[in-house]
Design an enzyme around this catalytic site. Structure first.
Site, short mmCIF file in Angstrom:
data_model
loop_
_atom_site.label_atom_id
_atom_site.label_comp_id
_atom_site.label_asym_id
_atom_site.label_seq_id
_atom_site.Cartn_x
_atom_site.Cartn_y
_atom_site.Cartn_z
N GLU A 117 0.84 -1.21 0.00
CA GLU A 117 0.00 0.00 0.00
C GLU A 117 0.87 1.26 0.00
O GLU A 117 0.54 2.25 -0.64
CB GLU A 117 -0.95 -0.02 1.20
CG GLU A 117 -2.00 -1.12 1.07
CD GLU A 117 -2.96 -1.16 2.23
OE1 GLU A 117 -2.51 -1.50 3.34
OE2 GLU A 117 -4.14 -0.82 2.04
N GLU A 137 -4.03 -9.32 3.89
CA GLU A 137 -4.84 -8.98 5.07
C GLU A 137 -6.00 -9.94 5.28
O GLU A 137 -6.41 -10.20 6.41
CB GLU A 137 -5.35 -7.54 4.95
CG GLU A 137 -4.31 -6.46 5.16
CD GLU A 137 -3.44 -6.20 3.93
OE1 GLU A 137 -3.58 -6.93 2.92
OE2 GLU A 137 -2.62 -5.27 3.98
#
Ligand code: NAD
Length: 695
Positions: free
Chosen positions: A106, A126
């Site tokens: 990210e 995640e």
């Protein structure tokens, strides 16, 4: 030491992340990145900025050492850092090698340009913690690689090599050779060509007919999500990248969904298990830098069910194995089984001929203990009989080289006693594999009273090498897993006495999430094993009550799958458990003998009594120090007994139910059944009083 360094190469600033092992995005590292950017922006000579990690990782994402601490959320948190990077007035280039995962990816998505080694590992994992990427990943990834590729990455969470993204704009260049040199050359181009800063947030996700696609994807994701809510929320968040009017609106949806997932019991369970797995390898009084012994050759005694499977683990890891049997015939049979197992894997296309030859080449057999003289680790898997173990360990003591580790695969026998058969109890340890030993991930490492610390360190290391989850257990009857399962099975037996059917008990627990109910499990493992244990217990601990039904079954030769009948009936060559009226009659007769009028037992009661039995015995095991921590018990149950991951193991499940509620129920069971076992473990009572939890 700061977690970043700052250096100038000509007019390019290089910010290097240095937070080993994988550049976890700790507060210190986040601060370092922001400070580095500020310094570069303030320096009029700097025309471009490179953000780079180590050979091992650009960044593996959140720093797990900060999990649960305020530092994890302290500003600048990751969303803030990504905003600062994205809004930087000078071009920021991520130079990616090694792992680039989760928050690390990210972060890279917020830079203006990205270059990578083709081998860099890219992932948004995640979902494996029951979450979704919460720092813009669900909004930026679809913009740069397309909705479908992004969804694949986010819903599955698996790593893929950077080279896979060659046809997308995710990477401006894939670099062969030195990453930093390649990144500097790329920066020179950006500067020379005055390339405009490309912010992914400004890109549009163009997906005509997205409603139909999202509907189709929703059905797909539902199919793989099982009991976990995260995969569908991932889809919802990615969907928002198409349907939201602005990037910021999409980010808001991502954050809302992330917050919702954080609060789910499923995510708590997965995060607990993630940390539990890392904790198991730590032994409180054995420091991580304890020297280990070299294990270059392994000896295995007994080429039966367990010996064969145990050997395969080492062969798979490239470690030579010599198996010993008493008779050539038994040896040939055992070695033949190993060969057949590998051949069948090869037929399924999961093993190459080359690997097959390599593994079989590492295997030798013998009927002569002299061939064990150069073994560094010898594991016995002979009959579960203390007399046989005595013979074997006395022999090993005579012939094994000094410093060789002598291990027993016993399931129930006293390891201290086994060690006492040798003059080197410090070298003796239990290595309790689970059947099938080449498949099951769990390895209970049984630490004897005198087992040396370097022996513990060595076997924990070797456990990792053969890809097991090694959990340390102290010496007690059944160690961690079987000691608990004993009470689970005992309670299941009483439930049948009272009115449930074995199939109802199995189904209720399978619906709860257990891979297999206790009666199907008994049939698979062999009911005779439990029978032998009960006979021994009847002498050693006669006060523990059992239903006699299981003994009746064994007396009738119903050992389970291996005899074609147990609690269920089995057709030859088929493992499907079929109902058997003969068993129903045995149950009926038994109840009549005891004068029991069968009552309706609810599924909820079945789950409570069986799972709370695991909890109570587990708490005793923690209190006695047989397990170093409650989470070790959860590892044992996840990897050895098919406990559902979304419930996090019996100890976390107890905390989720609330210890107070669990104890109250146990007291109710105690009053109703008169079984002293149900007195809540003192540890549970203490934790309730102090307002604490098991995990
Ligand atoms: P098994 O009967 O399949 O194999 C035992 C083998 O040991 C036989 O091939 C036998 O010939 C050989 N053997 C016996 N005495 C010997 C000796 N003195 N020297 C050399 N070889 C000898 O039994 P198993 O199921 O493989 O169990 C072996 C051990 O593993 C036991 O201690 C058992 O409790 C333990 N264990 C079994 C399981 C399981 O599910 N079966 C699981 C965990 C641990």
């Amino acid at each position: 030491m700061s977690s970043t360094t700052y250096a100038l190469t000509g007019n390019v600033a290089v910010i290097t992340m240095q937070n080993p092992p994988v550049n976890g995005l700790s507060l210190d590292l986040r601060q370092g990145i922001v400070a580095g950017l500020a310094q570069a922006v303030a320096d009029a000579n700097v025309a471009a900025i490179i953000l780079i990690g180590s050979d091992r990782a650009f960044s593996g994402g959140a720093d797990i050492r900060e999990f649960g601490s305020p530092k994890a959320y302290a500003q600048p948190n990751l969303p803030t850092v990504t905003e600062i990077v994205e809004n930087c007035a000078k071009p920021v280039i991520a130079a990616i090698g090694g792992a680039c995962m989760g928050g690390g990816l990210e972060l890279a998505l917020s830079t203006h340009f990205r270059v990578a080694l083709p081998t860099a590992q890219i992932a948004l994992p995640e979902v494996k913690l029951g979450l979704l990427p919460g720092a813009g990943g669900t909004q930026r990834m679809p913009r740069i690689v397309g909705v479908e590729a992004a969804l694949n990455l986010i819903v599955k969470g698996d790593p893929v090599p950077a080279a896979m993204f060659k046809p997308t704009p995710l990477f401006d260049e894939l670099i062969e050779g030195d990453l930093l040199a390649g990144a500097l050359a790329f920066a020179a181009k950006v500067i020379a060509e005055k390339r405009p800063l490309r912010r992914i947030r400004d890109m549009k996700v163009d997906y005509p007919n997205h409603e139909a696609y999202l509907m189709f994807a929703s059905n797909m994701v539902k199919g793989i999500a099982g009991p976990f809510p995260a995969p569908l929320k991932c889809l919802e968040a990615v969907g928002a990248s198409i349907t939201s009017k602005t990037f910021d609106e999409g980010i808001k949806i991502e954050q809302k969904l992330f917050g919702e997932l954080m609060m789910t019991s499923e995510s708590r369970a997965l995060r607990h298990l993630f940390q539990a797995e890392r904790a198991t390898s730590k032994i409180p009084d054995v420091p991580e830098d304890t020297p280990t012994r070299k294990i270059a050759k392994v000896g295995v005694i007994g080429a039966g069910l367990m010996g064969g499977g145990i050997s395969m683990n080492f062969l798979n890891a490239g470690i030579p194995v010599t198996i010993l049997e008493m008779k050539q015939e038994a040896l040939d049979k055992g070695m033949g089984t190993i060969r057949k197992n590998y051949e069948s894997t090869m037929k399924k296309g999961k093993l190459t001929q080359e690997k097959f030859d390599q593994r079989m080449g590492l295997l030798s057999g013998t009927v002569n203990y002299d061939d064990f003289k150069d073994c560094d680790l010898i594991i016995e898997a002979v009959f579960e009989d203390i007399g046989v173990k005595e013979q074997v360990f006395k022999k090993l003591d005579e012939i094994a080289k000094p410093g060789a580790i002598l291990a027993s695969n016993t399931s129930t026998l006293d390891l201290n006693k086994i060690a006492s058969f040798t003059k080197r109890p410090q070298d003796v340890v239990g290595l309790h594999f689970f059947s099938p030993a080449n498949v099951m991930k769990l390895l209970e490492v049984v630490r004897g009273e005198k087992t040396a610390k370097d022996v513990m360190a060595t076997v924990m290391q070797i456990g990792k090498k053969i890809k097991k989850i090694a959990v340390v257990s102290g010496v007690c009857d059944g160690f961690i897993g079987n000691r608990m399962v004993e009470h689970y099975g005992r309670v299941a037996g009483f439930l049948v006495d009272e009115g449930a059917s074995p199939a109802q008990v199995d189904k209720a627990l399978e619906k709860f999430g257990m891979a297999m109910g206790p009666f199907r499990m008994g049939d698979m493992a062999g009911n005779d094993i439990g029978w032998a244990i009960r006979k021994r217990r009847a002498i050693e601990s006669p006060h523990i009550p059992y239903s006699k039904l299981a003994d009746r079954l064994c007396e009738a030769g119903r050992f389970g799958q291996k005899t074609g009948k147990g609690w269920y009936l089995y057709q030859p060559g088929n493992r499907n458990a079929l109902p058997d009226p003969e068993v129903d009659k045995m149950i009926d007769d038994y109840r009549k003998e005891l004068g029991i009028t069968p009552r309706k037992v609810s599924d909820a009661e079945i789950v409570e009594r069986c799972i709370y039995a695991l909890i109570n015995e587990g708490a005793r095991i923690v209190e006695e120090g047989i397990a170093a921590r409650a989470s070790d018990i959860d590892m044992v149950y996840l990897y050895g007994y098919g406990f559902p991951a979304h419930r996090g193991g019996p100890m976390l499940y107890a905390d989720e139910c609330g210890l107070y509620n669990v104890a109250r129920k146990m007291e109710e069971f105690a009053a109703r059944t008169g079984d002293a076992f149900w007195t809540p473990a003192p540890l549970i009572t203490k934790l309730i009083a102090s307002g604490k939890s098991l995990t």
